[in-house]
Design a protein around this motif. Sequence first.
Motif, mmCIF file in Angstrom:
data_model
loop_
_atom_site.group_PDB
_atom_site.id
_atom_site.type_symbol
_atom_site.label_atom_id
_atom_site.label_comp_id
_atom_site.label_asym_id
_atom_site.label_seq_id
_atom_site.Cartn_x
_atom_site.Cartn_y
_atom_site.Cartn_z
ATOM 1 N N ASP A 29 0.855 -1.245 -0.024
ATOM 2 C CA ASP A 29 -0.007 -0.053 0.279
ATOM 3 C C ASP A 29 1.249 1.117 -0.090
ATOM 4 O OD1 ASP A 29 -2.497 1.485 0.012
ATOM 5 O OD2 ASP A 29 -2.766 1.324 2.202
ATOM 6 N N TYR A 30 1.940 1.193 -1.148
ATOM 7 C CA TYR A 30 3.010 2.046 -0.467
ATOM 8 C C TYR A 30 2.352 3.740 -1.557
ATOM 9 C CZ TYR A 30 6.645 -0.271 0.678
ATOM 10 O OH TYR A 30 7.564 -1.202 1.686
ATOM 11 N N ASN A 31 1.082 3.319 -2.016
ATOM 12 C CA ASN A 31 0.832 4.768 -2.443
ATOM 13 C C ASN A 31 -0.154 5.807 -1.688
ATOM 14 O OD1 ASN A 31 1.796 4.009 -4.948
ATOM 15 N ND2 ASN A 31 0.363 3.779 -6.403
ATOM 16 N N ALA A 32 -0.591 4.516 -0.448
ATOM 17 C CA ALA A 32 -1.087 5.763 0.517
ATOM 18 C C ALA A 32 0.094 5.967 1.731
ATOM 19 C CB ALA A 32 -1.941 4.252 1.202
ATOM 20 N N THR A 33 1.223 5.017 1.862
ATOM 21 C CA THR A 33 1.634 5.779 2.611
ATOM 22 C C THR A 33 2.790 4.747 2.420
ATOM 23 O OG1 THR A 33 2.177 7.204 4.311
ATOM 24 C CG2 THR A 33 1.298 5.022 4.496
ATOM 25 N N THR A 34 3.847 5.411 2.994
ATOM 26 C CA THR A 34 5.708 4.016 2.713
ATOM 27 C C THR A 34 6.519 4.736 4.816
ATOM 28 O OG1 THR A 34 7.151 6.374 1.949
ATOM 29 C CG2 THR A 34 6.176 5.140 0.324
ATOM 30 N N PRO A 35 6.889 3.150 5.242
ATOM 31 C CA PRO A 35 7.517 3.527 5.884
ATOM 32 C C PRO A 35 9.334 4.877 5.681
ATOM 33 C CG PRO A 35 8.449 1.652 5.149
ATOM 34 C CD PRO A 35 7.454 2.319 4.499
ATOM 35 N N MET A 36 8.850 5.300 7.085
ATOM 36 C CA MET A 36 10.360 6.533 6.284
ATOM 37 C C MET A 36 11.625 5.602 6.238
ATOM 38 S SD MET A 36 9.613 8.879 9.529
ATOM 39 C CE MET A 36 11.251 10.821 9.464
ATOM 40 N N ARG A 37 12.135 6.340 5.404
ATOM 41 C CA ARG A 37 13.656 5.133 5.023
ATOM 42 C C ARG A 37 14.447 5.740 6.286
ATOM 43 N NH1 ARG A 37 13.603 4.564 -0.029
ATOM 44 N NH2 ARG A 37 16.409 3.896 -0.096
ATOM 45 N N GLU A 38 15.485 4.879 6.497
ATOM 46 C CA GLU A 38 17.042 4.951 7.859
ATOM 47 C C GLU A 38 17.172 5.971 7.572
ATOM 48 O OE1 GLU A 38 17.327 2.215 10.020
ATOM 49 O OE2 GLU A 38 15.723 0.941 9.346
ATOM 50 N N THR A 39 17.371 6.538 6.641
ATOM 51 C CA THR A 39 18.463 7.936 6.295
ATOM 52 C C THR A 39 17.681 8.284 6.774
ATOM 53 O OG1 THR A 39 19.403 6.955 4.733
ATOM 54 C CG2 THR A 39 19.800 9.440 4.452
ATOM 55 N N ALA A 40 16.137 8.945 6.695
ATOM 56 C CA ALA A 40 15.528 9.755 7.073
ATOM 57 C C ALA A 40 15.135 9.867 8.099
ATOM 58 C CB ALA A 40 13.874 9.895 6.172
#
Length: 387
Positions: free
Chosen positions: A10-21
């Motif tokens: 469901d990446y078009n709804a939202t995505t987990p934060m990237r480690e770097t971010a």
Amino acid sequence: MSSDYSKYFDYNATTPMRETALRVWQEMAAKHWQNPSSLYREAAETKHQLEYYREGLADVLDIDEPDRIVFTSGATEANNAVIRFLAENTEGKIAISAIEHPCVTAPFDAFVSPERQIRTPVDANTGAVSVEDVSRLLSENEVAAVSVMAANNETGVIQPWEELAELCTSNGVLLHTDAAQWIGKLPSENLGKCDFLTGSGHKFGGGKGVGFLVLPDSEIADKFHMAIGGPQEEGKRAGTENLPAIAAMVEALAEVEEHLTEEFCSTHTANRDHFESQCEESLGIDVIGKEADRLWNTSMIVLPHTKNLKWLTRLSHLGFSVSTGSACSAGKGNPSEVMQAMGLDFEEMGRVLRISGGWDTSAGDWKELARALTAVEADLDASVSRD
Ligand code: PLP
């Protein structure tokens, strides 16, 4: 917290934060918490960091003037502000496509008077806006501005924003492009050709509650005041800037852009296409916008039978996250404007699933999902025969 996203579709709804971010967010919150508008040395450093990240974003978007960028709380706020600005500061008609996100259509209906409104249809098969249609529309009407998204959130269908940018520029018409779904999935370098451009951090691992808006030029920028009551963002958006979120978003975008090679996109497209072929064969699904150019991560399918919520719930029990449509209308029973524009009837809309993978979704993850769908179908068949 689990960091296994192999069943998250469901990446078009939202995505987990990237480690770097996440790391940058924490560093900035701990180190540069002072108000960027204050006058002492530490605050000046916060302000300096803010401008550093504005320049970084301009760099990724290939925009020469970083001060055309306004940081916002996301794409919804930015799109609302653009549509309202166009309604209040231009004369002539404003055209939007039939597949815009509700955060464009709602302000369009609220702020643009009905006699100034034009909605351009999309091709029912491909789900794409036709450049010829827009060209005709510009020659037949006094049009001040056009708003067409870069890629659709439900179908993933890519829109001809680059050709529209050329067309609009040569006709002296302003183009607004909501690029929330494009940015982070395809290279951003040419998006600066759009006059007004909007993006959202949480669609590419940059965190929620942060996004941006790019304005066309200094003449418009001087007139643009989406929130008043403070000097922040050169008076265009009053309110203390959220440096940790802005830094996290820009670092995430710079990192994700590194991945977006042709090879990356074609490998992911092939994995998604293989999943669709498997499901066509085993379940008899239909793929929406199959003939169109689509984002490599998105598959919108019409299931063979039974309401999509039954499939979604059973998939959820198996650990898979999918959607029945854009998260903003999911569960509310509103017929999707995108599906309507593509000619689906109400019954078909109730059988639609939106499946959207991410940067780390592997061929194996898509295969597991195809297997899970087959298992759900067997379960649904069994429950129908038990009924
Ligand atoms: N525009 C599009 C195309 C989207 O898909 C979304 C989110 O679903 C938005 C705008 C809204 O973005 P945000 O959540 O940053 O307000």
